[in-house]
Enzyme design. Structure first.
Site, PDB file in Angstrom:
ATOM      1  N   LYS A  34      29.216 -32.471   8.106  1.00 51.56           N
ATOM      2  CA  LYS A  34      30.173 -31.386   7.850  1.00 51.56           C
ATOM      3  C   LYS A  34      30.366 -30.525   9.079  1.00 51.56           C
ATOM      4  CE  LYS A  34      28.477 -31.374   3.338  1.00 51.56           C
ATOM      5  NZ  LYS A  34      27.527 -30.880   2.386  1.00 51.56           N
ATOM      6  N   LYS A  49      18.126 -27.835  14.843  1.00 56.38           N
ATOM      7  CA  LYS A  49      18.791 -26.546  14.556  1.00 56.38           C
ATOM      8  C   LYS A  49      18.510 -25.539  15.667  1.00 56.38           C
ATOM      9  CE  LYS A  49      20.426 -27.390  10.403  1.00 56.38           C
ATOM     10  NZ  LYS A  49      21.772 -27.693  10.112  1.00 56.38           N
ATOM     11  N   LYS A  75      25.941 -39.254  13.351  1.00 55.92           N
ATOM     12  CA  LYS A  75      26.318 -39.471  11.954  1.00 55.92           C
ATOM     13  C   LYS A  75      27.482 -38.578  11.539  1.00 55.92           C
ATOM     14  CE  LYS A  75      23.447 -35.937   9.938  1.00 55.92           C
ATOM     15  NZ  LYS A  75      23.058 -35.320   8.724  1.00 55.92           N
TER      16      LYS A  75
END
Ligand code: TYM
Length: 329
Positions: free
Chosen positions: A197, A111, A194
């Site tokens: 969203k 992040k 992967k």
């Protein structure tokens, strides 16, 4: 009977990764275990959704849980923010969670790399909130995808630390669970990594057939193998991995053979893959729409779930407070 807890963040619609990594197992487990499945709306606040987006996403995920077969009469299905006991346990766990271990968490480092301007305390303490979600019901098993493995390890650390600190055997050690198999990682359509969203590489359970077809036809591939029986490059392996979960074994074997004999035509493979994904998601799409239109039903489900979940959560908090020393005179 084992206690099972798991959740999905309410940051939009559910994709094939969420389904095959987690939801499918939730559904399989609900009849044999005491299951708590929730919508992680507190977790979604790390990315600052608008009130409308937050509200809409929670409703969408609840409708999708139900459309996929979670039975609110069998499992306890609830919204995280309906349980004030969760933030209370989160606060208590944070007192024994150390900066070093939180900073070392892979998802936190990721992040920071991706969003250097939004490194908030919620992101840093994401693993303690997740641990609170799980141990609030003193869970044994947590059906999740591979990306959550490290968070589960941290949950065990926090649970064990509590037990050691207060010299009790109160919290069990919860494990990431996939029926004895490796945890699942569904890849995206962009050639690497992967399905996610925020990655723009996902197929959603609610996508219509035309959207699915366009996404699959645009998926990254290459010019094809030049020698027989070569290992597949990542982008191609990804298409096969998705095929493995949505297509029949015969279809998979057919295209695998075409690949190994250098006769593969990716256009054909993608057309088949899009059809098989559509066949798989079709029944969900219609149900999602019908359930989304029924606010009364969704409210009733959320209400009933909150009530059931709070019984278990408030019992845990009562005992935890007692153990820590918050006692009446
Ligand atoms: P989230 O919302 O990112 O994903 C929800 C679940 O879907 C799985 N998943 C995948 N599995 C396989 N392949 C993929 N491409 C893929 N993408 C997502 C995730 O592994 C997860 O099981 N922190 C969690 C939500 C959470 C939670 C919890 C889960 C909060 N508290 C307590 C379990 C228990 C998350 O962000 O998952």
């Amino acid at each position: 009977m084992d206690i099972v807890v798991s959740g999905i963040r309410s940051t939009g619609k559910l994709h094939l990764g969420n389904y095959f990594g987690a939801l499918k197992n939730f559904i399989k487990m609900q009849h044999e275990n005491k299951c708590y499945f929730f919508i992680a709306d507190y977790h979604s606040l790390t990315t600052h959704p608008t009130p409308e987006n937050l509200h809409g996403s929670v409703k969408q995920v609840l409708a999708e849980y139900l459309a996929c077969g979670l039975d609110p009469e069998v499992a306890t299905l609830y919204i995280q923010s309906d349980l004030p006991e969760i933030p209370e346990l989160y606060l208590l766990l944070n007192m024994n969670a150390y900066l070093g271990e939180l900073e070392r968490c892979t998802s936190f480092k990721e992040k920071i790399r991706k969003h250097p301007n939004n490194v908030n305390a919620g992101l840093l303490t994401y693993p303690t909130l997740m641990a609170a979600d799980i141990i609030i019901h003193r869970a044994h098993k947590v059906p999740v995808g591979k990306d959550q493995e490290q968070h589960l390890e941290m949950t065990r650390t926090f649970a064990n630390r509590f037990n050691r600190l207060y010299n009790v055997e109160y919290f069990p050690e919860p494990v990431a669970y996939n029926f004895g198999e490796e945890l699942v990682k569904i890849p995206g359509l962009d050639g690497s990594g992967k399905m996610g969203k925020s990655e723009g590489n996902a197929i959603y359970l609610s996508d219509d057939p035309e959207t699915i077809r366009k996404k699959v036809m645009k998926a990254v591939s290459d010019s094809g193998p030049t020698e027989p029986n070569q290992p597949k490059p990542e982008a191609i392996q990804n298409l096969f991995t998705i095929m493995k979960v949505v297509s029949t074994p015969d279809t998979y074997a057919y295209f695998d053979d075409k690949y190994n004999t250098c006769q593969i035509r990716y256009g054909d493979l993608k057309k088949q893959l899009a059809e098989d994904i559509t066949r798989f998601t079709d029944p969900f799409r219609e149900k999602i729409e019908a359930i989304l239109a029924d606010n009364k039903y969704l409210s009733d489900v959320a209400e009933m779930g909150a009530e059931k979940a709070r019984q278990s959560a408030s019992q845990t908090i009562k005992e935890v407070r007692e153990i820590i020393g918050f006692r009446r005179f």
